[in-house]
Design an enzyme around this catalytic site. Structure first.
Site, PDB file in Angstrom:
ATOM      1  N   GLY A  12       0.520  -1.310  -0.344  1.00 38.90           N
ATOM      2  CA  GLY A  12      -0.169  -0.273   0.107  1.00 38.90           C
ATOM      3  C   GLY A  12       0.777   1.705  -0.214  1.00 38.90           C
ATOM      4  O   GLY A  12      -0.180   2.364   0.636  1.00 38.90           O
ATOM      5  N   ARG A  61     -13.673 -16.063 -11.497  1.00 36.71           N
ATOM      6  CA  ARG A  61     -13.417 -14.925 -11.507  1.00 36.71           C
ATOM      7  C   ARG A  61     -14.262 -14.115 -11.030  1.00 36.71           C
ATOM      8  O   ARG A  61     -14.310 -13.355 -10.842  1.00 36.71           O
ATOM      9  CB  ARG A  61     -12.150 -14.894 -11.861  1.00 36.71           C
ATOM     10  N   ILE A  88      -6.216 -10.924 -11.484  1.00 41.63           N
ATOM     11  CA  ILE A  88      -6.003 -10.398 -12.598  1.00 41.63           C
ATOM     12  C   ILE A  88      -7.954 -10.350 -12.570  1.00 41.63           C
ATOM     13  O   ILE A  88      -8.532 -11.542 -12.074  1.00 41.63           O
ATOM     14  CB  ILE A  88      -5.477 -11.960 -14.213  1.00 41.63           C
ATOM     15  N   LEU A  89      -7.925  -8.895 -13.853  1.00 42.69           N
ATOM     16  CA  LEU A  89      -9.877  -9.077 -13.618  1.00 42.69           C
ATOM     17  C   LEU A  89     -10.168  -9.561 -14.710  1.00 42.69           C
ATOM     18  O   LEU A  89      -9.722  -9.588 -15.694  1.00 42.69           O
ATOM     19  CB  LEU A  89      -9.738  -7.001 -13.921  1.00 42.69           C
ATOM     20  N   HIS A 105       1.807   0.656 -13.522  1.00 46.06           N
ATOM     21  CA  HIS A 105       3.373  -1.011 -13.544  1.00 46.06           C
ATOM     22  C   HIS A 105       4.648  -0.173 -13.880  1.00 46.06           C
ATOM     23  O   HIS A 105       4.828   1.057 -13.961  1.00 46.06           O
ATOM     24  CB  HIS A 105       2.753  -1.558 -15.140  1.00 46.06           C
ATOM     25  N   LEU A 140      -3.049  -8.136 -21.017  1.00 51.23           N
ATOM     26  CA  LEU A 140      -2.314  -7.827 -18.958  1.00 51.23           C
ATOM     27  C   LEU A 140      -1.500  -6.600 -19.943  1.00 51.23           C
ATOM     28  O   LEU A 140      -0.983  -7.344 -20.269  1.00 51.23           O
ATOM     29  CB  LEU A 140      -1.716  -9.203 -18.742  1.00 51.23           C
ATOM     30  N   GLU A 170       6.644   6.593  -8.598  1.00 48.84           N
ATOM     31  CA  GLU A 170       5.763   5.979  -8.521  1.00 48.84           C
ATOM     32  C   GLU A 170       4.732   7.297  -7.789  1.00 48.84           C
ATOM     33  O   GLU A 170       3.958   7.373  -7.814  1.00 48.84           O
ATOM     34  CB  GLU A 170       5.304   3.949  -7.641  1.00 48.84           C
TER      35      GLU A 170
HETATM   36  C1  GRF Z   1       4.060  -1.547  -7.739  1.00 42.09           C
HETATM   37  O1  GRF Z   1       5.560  -1.519  -7.670  1.00 42.09           O
HETATM   38  C2  GRF Z   1       3.437  -1.146  -8.575  1.00 42.09           C
HETATM   39  O2  GRF Z   1       3.728  -0.445  -9.610  1.00 42.09           O
HETATM   40  C3  GRF Z   1       2.596  -2.247  -9.024  1.00 42.09           C
HETATM   41  O3  GRF Z   1       2.851  -2.873  -7.601  1.00 42.09           O
HETATM   42  C4  GRF Z   1       3.304  -2.795  -6.977  1.00 42.09           C
HETATM   43  C5  GRF Z   1       2.213  -2.025  -5.357  1.00 42.09           C
HETATM   44  O4  GRF Z   1       3.178  -1.915  -4.429  1.00 42.09           O
HETATM   45  N1  GRF Z   1       1.633  -2.231  -9.611  1.00 42.09           N
HETATM   46  P1  GRF Z   1       2.144  -0.873  -2.826  1.00 42.09           P
HETATM   47  O5  GRF Z   1       1.524  -2.145  -2.599  1.00 42.09           O
HETATM   48  O6  GRF Z   1       1.721   0.257  -3.958  1.00 42.09           O
HETATM   49  O7  GRF Z   1       3.230  -0.120  -2.202  1.00 42.09           O
END
Ligand code: GRF
Length: 214
Positions: A12, A61, A88-89, A105, A140, A170
């Site tokens: 998170g 799913r 996977i959705l 990603h 994906l 990020e």
């Molecule tokens: C991140 O690296 C994101 O790019 C990927 O999953 C990871 C999640 O990290 N989709 P966090 O749970 O937000 O720390």
């Protein structure tokens, strides 16, 4: 409809970055498929409505996805933000939220698709890697790219060092783009996503500004 639903499975740190950027007020609900996801503590700290829906309790799913969608829809969330949601959705879910489902990603897509993108980048010894934020389709880690940011992948002694660089990026880029989604500054025409630029962007992006493309 307004605001966002955030879906998590683990740490998170992106949820924390979104909240710390002041966007907690726009979060209508946080959903985790794992009861032990540390990200749930972050959601609680910000007094966000949280839901734990264990995917193992469902036969398919799609059944699981329909349960999550009930929660999202009951909160009138406009955008569904995937923040480390390791499922996977179903096609049903992706279709239900066409043009409203967004993922981050940890690579420069289309390079290094899949769950171990940072490991792949590290092992490939690329010189540049980064982060991609994109609308989700039923392919994906594909779908219209909203923004990308680059980091140097040189002189990383190990995979963890590259991961640190990527996660720092990020935590700037995801809140930046989510704010633009909420304010209606992201549009999608066919398969091309566009983001409106404004004068405050550079302040927000700080040291990363030169390496972010949107
Ligand atoms: C991140 O690296 C994101 O790019 C990927 O999953 C990871 C999640 O990290 N989709 P966090 O749970 O937000 O720390």
């Amino acid at each position: 409809m307004s605001g966002i639903a955030v879906l998590i499975s683990g740490r998170g740190s992106n949820l924390a970055a979104i909240c710390n950027a002041g966007l907690d007020k726009s979060i209508r609900c946080v959903i985790s498929n794992r009861a032990d996801a540390p990200g749930l503590h972050i959601a609680n700290k910000f007094n966000l409505p949280t839901y734990i829906i264990d995917h193992k309790q469902f036969n398919s799913r799609e059944d699981f996805d329909r349960e999550i969608a009930k929660i999202i829809d009951s909160h009138n969330s406009q955008y569904i933000i995937l923040a480390g949601f390791m499922r996977i959705l179903s096609d049903w879910f992706v279709h239900h939220y066409t043009e409203r489902l967004v993922n981050i990603h940890p690579s420069l897509l289309p390079a290094f698709i899949g769950g171990n993108a940072i490991e792949q980048a590290f092992n490939t010894k690329v010189k540049i890697s980064g982060v991609t934020i994109h609308f989700v389709t039923n392919q994906l880690d594909q779908g219209p790219i909203i923004a990308q940011g680059a980091v140097s992948a040189t002189n990383c002694p190990n995979e963890g060092a590259l991961a640190d660089r990527i996660h720092r990026l990020e935590h700037i880029l995801y809140p930046f783009i989510i704010r633009k989604l909420i304010t209606g500054e992201v549009s999608l025409t066919g398969s091309v996503a566009s983001v409106a630029k404004n004068n405050n962007d550079l302040d927000f992006l700080g040291e990363f500004a030169a390496n972010i493309f949107y």
